[in-house]
Each structure stands twice: as structure tokens, then as C-alpha cells.
Design a protein around this motif. Structure first.
Motif, short mmCIF file in Angstrom:
data_model
loop_
_atom_site.label_atom_id
_atom_site.label_comp_id
_atom_site.label_asym_id
_atom_site.label_seq_id
_atom_site.Cartn_x
_atom_site.Cartn_y
_atom_site.Cartn_z
N TYR A 191 3.49 6.07 -5.39
CA TYR A 191 3.39 6.05 -6.90
C TYR A 191 2.32 6.74 -7.25
CZ TYR A 191 4.67 4.64 -11.94
OH TYR A 191 4.70 4.54 -12.98
N ALA A 192 1.25 6.82 -6.67
CA ALA A 192 0.15 7.53 -6.97
C ALA A 192 0.11 8.77 -6.98
CB ALA A 192 -1.24 6.74 -6.13
N VAL A 193 0.81 9.31 -5.78
CA VAL A 193 0.93 10.74 -5.70
C VAL A 193 1.80 11.18 -6.63
CG1 VAL A 193 2.19 12.41 -4.17
CG2 VAL A 193 0.76 10.78 -2.99
N ILE A 194 2.97 10.43 -7.18
CA ILE A 194 3.92 10.81 -8.14
C ILE A 194 3.18 10.89 -9.23
CG2 ILE A 194 5.81 9.97 -9.48
CD1 ILE A 194 7.16 8.62 -7.24
N LEU A 195 2.25 10.07 -9.75
CA LEU A 195 1.61 10.13 -10.93
C LEU A 195 0.54 11.40 -10.85
CD1 LEU A 195 0.46 6.42 -11.78
CD2 LEU A 195 2.37 8.13 -13.04
N PHE A 196 0.17 11.72 -9.68
CA PHE A 196 -1.01 12.83 -9.70
C PHE A 196 -0.35 14.22 -9.90
CE2 PHE A 196 -3.23 16.08 -7.54
CZ PHE A 196 -4.50 15.77 -7.80
N PHE A 197 1.11 14.25 -9.39
CA PHE A 197 1.75 15.76 -9.64
C PHE A 197 2.57 15.68 -10.98
CE2 PHE A 197 0.55 15.80 -5.06
CZ PHE A 197 0.34 16.99 -5.08
N ALA A 198 2.61 14.52 -11.64
CA ALA A 198 3.47 14.41 -12.88
C ALA A 198 3.06 15.09 -14.14
CB ALA A 198 3.67 12.92 -13.48
N LYS A 199 4.17 15.48 -14.74
CA LYS A 199 3.62 16.46 -16.08
C LYS A 199 2.75 15.61 -16.85
CE LYS A 199 5.46 18.79 -20.20
NZ LYS A 199 4.33 18.40 -21.11
N ASP A 200 1.38 16.15 -17.20
CA ASP A 200 0.15 15.57 -17.96
C ASP A 200 -0.20 14.30 -17.07
OD1 ASP A 200 0.09 17.02 -20.13
OD2 ASP A 200 1.92 16.00 -21.14
N GLY A 201 -0.21 14.38 -15.68
CA GLY A 201 -0.78 13.41 -14.64
C GLY A 201 -2.12 13.71 -14.38
N VAL A 202 -2.65 13.36 -13.17
CA VAL A 202 -3.88 13.52 -12.80
C VAL A 202 -4.26 15.15 -12.53
CG1 VAL A 202 -5.66 13.09 -11.06
CG2 VAL A 202 -3.84 11.31 -11.81
N ARG A 203 -3.20 16.04 -11.89
CA ARG A 203 -3.47 17.47 -11.53
C ARG A 203 -3.72 17.92 -12.88
NH1 ARG A 203 0.90 21.28 -9.62
NH2 ARG A 203 1.71 20.15 -11.25
N ASP A 204 -3.02 17.70 -13.81
CA ASP A 204 -3.28 18.41 -15.15
C ASP A 204 -4.43 18.03 -15.69
OD1 ASP A 204 -0.63 19.79 -15.01
OD2 ASP A 204 0.26 18.53 -16.23
N TRP A 205 -4.88 16.75 -15.79
CA TRP A 205 -6.29 16.24 -16.39
C TRP A 205 -7.41 16.99 -15.64
CZ3 TRP A 205 -9.87 12.71 -13.39
CH2 TRP A 205 -10.93 12.38 -14.26
N ILE A 206 -7.35 17.49 -14.37
CA ILE A 206 -8.51 18.08 -13.76
C ILE A 206 -8.35 19.52 -13.85
CG2 ILE A 206 -9.21 18.59 -11.33
CD1 ILE A 206 -8.10 16.01 -10.38
N ILE A 207 -7.06 20.11 -13.83
CA ILE A 207 -7.10 21.56 -14.01
C ILE A 207 -6.84 22.01 -15.31
CG2 ILE A 207 -5.70 23.50 -13.33
CD1 ILE A 207 -5.05 22.00 -10.62
N ARG A 208 -5.81 21.60 -16.13
CA ARG A 208 -5.38 21.91 -17.29
C ARG A 208 -6.41 21.42 -18.30
NH1 ARG A 208 0.36 20.39 -19.88
NH2 ARG A 208 0.06 21.02 -22.04
N TYR A 209 -6.92 20.17 -18.44
CA TYR A 209 -7.64 19.51 -19.46
C TYR A 209 -9.00 19.47 -19.15
CZ TYR A 209 -3.18 17.97 -21.14
OH TYR A 209 -1.55 18.16 -21.58
N LYS A 210 -9.29 19.84 -18.08
CA LYS A 210 -10.81 19.96 -17.61
C LYS A 210 -11.48 18.60 -17.35
CE LYS A 210 -10.56 24.64 -17.39
NZ LYS A 210 -9.50 25.07 -16.55
N ILE A 250 0.90 -1.24 -0.04
CA ILE A 250 0.16 0.05 0.04
C ILE A 250 0.89 1.16 -0.01
CG2 ILE A 250 -1.62 1.54 1.25
CD1 ILE A 250 -2.87 -1.55 2.35
N SER A 251 1.87 1.23 0.67
CA SER A 251 2.93 2.40 0.76
C SER A 251 3.65 2.69 -0.41
CB SER A 251 3.82 2.41 1.86
OG SER A 251 3.43 2.29 3.11
N PHE A 252 3.77 1.35 -1.15
CA PHE A 252 4.52 1.70 -2.32
C PHE A 252 3.41 2.24 -3.55
CE2 PHE A 252 5.02 -0.19 -6.76
CZ PHE A 252 6.15 0.50 -7.35
N TYR A 253 2.39 1.52 -3.39
CA TYR A 253 1.29 2.04 -4.36
C TYR A 253 0.96 3.55 -4.28
CZ TYR A 253 0.94 -2.98 -5.21
OH TYR A 253 1.12 -4.24 -5.56
N LEU A 254 0.60 3.81 -3.00
CA LEU A 254 0.28 5.23 -2.66
C LEU A 254 1.35 6.41 -2.92
CD1 LEU A 254 -1.90 4.81 0.23
CD2 LEU A 254 -2.62 5.06 -2.01
#
Length: 123
Positions: A64-83, A58-62
Motif C-alpha cells: 500500500y505504501a508503494v501504491i501511495l508513493f506512485f499515486a497521482k499527488d502521492g509521495v513521488r509528486d510531493w518530492i518532484i512536482r511540489y519540491k 508488513i507485506s500489506f502495508y508496504l
């Protein structure tokens, strides 16, 4: 009984997710991720629980999930930049954010399955 059914579904689903990832460029990462979760859920069906293993995974997966969230073209960009456009209109990852966002949610699903088993194991 319900836990056995749930773990059976997770076990089979994670095996199928691993199989689907065999043709990806990063199969060497995702096949073991899904197979480790599948094995944990499969063992839980037979009453074998390993809370320390669950916490490590769980620690590893979470992380890595945080890394993917903040990565370029990651989840944060999907929410904010790409709507938040649809992630499932095509099985092909035609946009830069699709693969990272799908991977993020896959990690959350795996973590959720293991969290359930962890709390069952410690009680």
C-alpha cells in the motif's frame, strides 16, 4: 525491557492514530490498519509474538505504501512536482499531496515497528 517500552509507546501511539482517523472519509481503512498494528505491539508487550502475522501485515502495508508513493499527488509528486514543502504546517490536508504523503510515512512507521517485533520473534 527496552522492547517492552518501545512496544508500549507504539501501541498507545497507534491507538491514538486510529482515533484521529475516525473522522476521515476513509476511516474504514485506516482505523483497522492502525488497530492491527496496535494489537500486535500490545501483545508483544506481554511476550506474545506472531511472526507470520507480522509478515502478512508488513507485506500489506508496504504494498500500500508503494501504491501511495506512485499515486497521482502521492509521495513521488510531493518530492518532484511540489519540491517537498512542509507536511506539518497545518493539521488540515489543504494540498492534494499532503494526505497521501502522511499516510505513506504512517505505513512506514507501522512496518518498522512490526519488523522489530518480527526479528525479536524469530530469534
Amino acid at each position: 525491557m527496552l522492547l517492552n517500552i518501545l512496544n508500549s509507546i507504539f501501541c498507545i501511539a497507534f491507538i491514538l492514530f486510529a482515533y484521529v482517523n475516525l473522522n476521515d472519509n476513509d476511516f474504514w481503512l485506516w482505523v483497522p490498519i492502525y488497530m492491527a498494528a496496535s494489537i500486535c505491539c500490545g501483545l508483544a508487550v506481554f511476550g506474545h509474538f506472531y511472526p507470520i502475522i507480522y509478515l502478512i501485515a508488513i507485506s500489506f502495508y508496504l504494498v500500500y505504501a508503494v501504491i501511495l508513493f506512485f499515486a497521482k499527488d502521492g509521495v513521488r509528486d510531493w518530492i518532484i512536482r511540489y519540491k517537498r514543502p512542509s507536511l506539518v504546517e497545518s493539521m488540515q490536508a489543504t494540498k492534494p499531496y499532503i494526505e497521501k504523503t502522511r499516510e505513506f510515512f504512517g505505513l512506514l512507521i507501522i512496518s518498522g515497528a512490526l519488523v522489530i517485533n518480527y526479528f525479536v520473534a524469530i530469534n
